[in-house]
Design an enzyme around this catalytic site. Structure first.
Site, short mmCIF file in Angstrom:
data_model
loop_
_atom_site.label_atom_id
_atom_site.label_comp_id
_atom_site.label_asym_id
_atom_site.label_seq_id
_atom_site.Cartn_x
_atom_site.Cartn_y
_atom_site.Cartn_z
N HIS A 36 0.86 -1.11 -0.06
CA HIS A 36 0.17 0.15 -0.01
C HIS A 36 0.80 1.49 -0.14
O HIS A 36 0.51 2.20 -0.75
CB HIS A 36 -0.91 -0.01 1.04
CG HIS A 36 -2.25 -0.72 1.03
ND1 HIS A 36 -2.28 -2.11 0.96
CD2 HIS A 36 -3.47 -0.29 0.73
CE1 HIS A 36 -3.52 -2.41 0.89
NE2 HIS A 36 -4.27 -1.30 0.73
N LYS A 101 -9.60 -8.18 8.00
CA LYS A 101 -10.43 -8.50 9.40
C LYS A 101 -10.28 -7.25 10.39
O LYS A 101 -9.38 -6.60 10.33
CB LYS A 101 -9.94 -9.72 9.87
CG LYS A 101 -8.30 -9.66 10.52
CD LYS A 101 -7.94 -10.95 11.17
CE LYS A 101 -6.44 -10.81 11.68
NZ LYS A 101 -6.03 -12.08 12.27
#
Length: 184
Positions: A36, A101
């Site tokens: 990222h 999650k």
């Protein structure tokens, strides 16, 4: 159970509701913190991303090495909030889905609402089931990052739960409230 095909658009996601279990078929990409960071650095330099992110899904995973004859190793989800600093920019670039999650921050949720994007969770501890739904995996970029390299996965009936829908309904908040209401 609803079935979704990638790539996504607002229309394909608008009727999903927090708490629904869906299965995704098509292409999804993997990326974690280091990947990222590099994607955002490219955008900051005015460069194009190494793949067309419009309508795509990023799965927050750093898979283990594949055994001979298998496309991928263990592929359980990682904690999503670690990508929160980068996610709003990718949503602005056209990202429509994320799989991980845990909770997401308010800035991410605000951008999701703006773009009609959805956050899904995969079941932590179910890496064998998840792995069985991955048909192929190829490194797209950043091979030097090892397990954190960005990969293109082809998945079939990849099981996820809608955790934050396109209207901002959040399963973590809804579940907590349902529990508190049950105590009354």
């Amino acid at each position: 159970m609803k079935k979704l095909k990638t790539p996504f658009d607002r229309e394909s996601l608008k009727d999903l509701k927090a708490g629904e279990v869906v299965e995704i078929t098509g292409i999804i990409y993997t990326a974690r913190d280091a990947g990222h960071k590099r994607l955002i650095e490219r955008l900051d330099r005015g460069e194009e991303l190494p793949f067309d992110i419009r309508g795509q899904v990023i799965y927050y995973v750093g898979p283990t090495p594949a055994k001979p004859g298998e496309p991928i190793g263990s592929a359980g989800p990682t904690t999503s909030y670690r990508m929160d600093a980068y996610t709003p920019r990718l949503l602005d670039e056209g990202l429509m889905g994320m799989i991980g999650k845990g909770k997401r921050g308010p800035e991410v949720v605000e951008k999701m609402l703006e773009h009609g994007a959805v956050y899904f969770t995969a079941i932590g501890g179910a890496a064998a089931l998840i792995k069985s739904r991955i048909d192929s995996a190829e490194i797209v970029c950043y091979e030097d990052l090892g397990s954190e390299a960005i990969r293109r996965l082809h998945v079939t009936d990849f099981p996820v739960t809608v955790t934050i829908d396109a209207e901002g309904n959040n399963l973590y908040e809804l579940g907590r409230q349902a529990y508190l209401d049950s105590l009354k």
